[in-house]
Enzyme design. Sequence first.
Site, PDB file in Angstrom:
ATOM      1  N   SER A   1       0.844  -1.185   0.000  1.00 32.61           N
ATOM      2  CA  SER A   1       0.000   0.000   0.000  1.00 32.61           C
ATOM      3  C   SER A   1       0.883   1.240   0.000  1.00 32.61           C
ATOM      4  CB  SER A   1      -0.915   0.012   1.233  1.00 32.61           C
ATOM      5  OG  SER A   1      -0.146   0.118   2.423  1.00 32.61           O
ATOM      6  N   LYS A   2       0.236   2.403   0.024  1.00 36.94           N
ATOM      7  CA  LYS A   2       0.971   3.668  -0.042  1.00 36.94           C
ATOM      8  C   LYS A   2       1.985   3.819   1.081  1.00 36.94           C
ATOM      9  CE  LYS A   2      -2.286   6.703  -2.466  1.00 36.94           C
ATOM     10  NZ  LYS A   2      -3.118   7.920  -2.341  1.00 36.94           N
ATOM     11  N   ARG A   3       1.689   3.233   2.232  1.00 36.82           N
ATOM     12  CA  ARG A   3       2.612   3.417   3.354  1.00 36.82           C
ATOM     13  C   ARG A   3       3.942   2.710   3.131  1.00 36.82           C
ATOM     14  NH1 ARG A   3       2.373  -0.834   7.146  1.00 36.82           N
ATOM     15  NH2 ARG A   3       0.807  -2.416   6.699  1.00 36.82           N
TER      16      ARG A   3
END
Length: 471
Positions: free
Chosen positions: A237-239
Amino acid sequence: MTIRTRFAPSPTGYLHVGGARTALFSYLFARRHGGVFVLRIEDTDRERSTADSVNAILEGMTWLGLEYDEGPLYQTERLGRYNQVIDALIDKGLAYRCDCSPERLDTLRREQLAGKDKPRYDGHCRHRDLGPDRPHVVRFRNPDAGPVVVEDLIRGRVVFDNEELDDLIIRRSDGSPTYNLTVVVDDWDMGITHVIRGDDHLNNTPRQINILRALNQEPPRYAHVPMILGADGARLSKRHGAVSVVAYRDQGYLPEALLNYLARLGWSHGDRELFSLDELVELFDIDQVNKAAAGFDTDKLAWLNQHYIQHGDPRRIAHLLSPHMGRLGIDPAPAPDLAEVVVAQQARAKTLVELAVISAFVYRDCDDYEETAAKRHLRPAARGVLERLREEFELLALDDWEPVTLAHTVEQVAREAEIKLGKVAQPLRVALVGRAASPGIDVTLHLVGKTATLRRIDKALAFIRERAAAV
């Protein structure tokens, strides 16, 4: 039978690398077997679907070089067809109208959870034969019992029990069709023979098979690709960093590097690491994809990217590099040819962004010298050497401003001063580039050009004088 695959993203954001891998696998499978690859935009979620997201998907596909044979096809252009199928299911008693209120459904869910039962619709409206005049949704009448067997090309046989599946909604109260209905109708109408998609869709598959069978259609073959994990073992994911295809482009990755890396995420061919797109078409098959989730390794991607930069055609690399030079405010159109700069620099960068940064000196003077380099090389002892170099360079005709002649000139000044070549080349390099690293001094001089070389030496001499005066 002609094999037909599809990539069917929802335009609710960017093209995720996981989606790009699914698109790649679908593309490769179709190409390997002489089939057809279809791009379908599943845009029936009107609240979340945007034109910008559609453009981002198309832009990402184009940049990756995944050419589709048909499409893009849009679900919003097929609403009449979906409603035709839904109405036919109602007429045959295979679907029904339901007017259960949200309050009733909430109460039902709470009671089921309290009884430790799986929350699902209880079929309350199955036999009520409601008319179309009052607000309602339409539900598919799922078979009451029996197994649904998915012969998955990656996971093997997966069996679902119809008793665990409820009557899902296929048309909302606003008249819009739902995902599981639209995807079934599209795959049917488009003659899709193989559905390759992420394993987060596996639980939808028995529902879709049941709808297809209700329509007297043979389901396609399914292949559910395991998810991609971040370094911490959680779903990517973006993290974890960049997950958008366009973001990797903007960070200076080459499309062939990202494609090569995505192909190797869950698929292998012996111990081989490097594959062109044509080689992937020749070697790939879906039954060779691993069942286990794959971990995204940014270092491995960077290694691949560096390889493709180092060994790529300089003119093509220059074409991809040009926008990154533009982001630095540099127009690389004037001499020297950017491809010539790539030849000199391509072994020194992992990304096109790095390549642009270390090549900026060719087209513009540096604002400041790197402090350590200036302290070490732009000292009063270097003043005489730089002055002598300037004299010799000024005498050279433009036609003589070539690496061989320039190397000879630098070596001559070193001999005259009776010092090692490095004592001449390094002060000159810092004067030209602003730091102590660049291609060979002859190539660096050639790329910078005569006029800029003289100007930059003058600037360095002024810097040395100012430093000396300040002591």
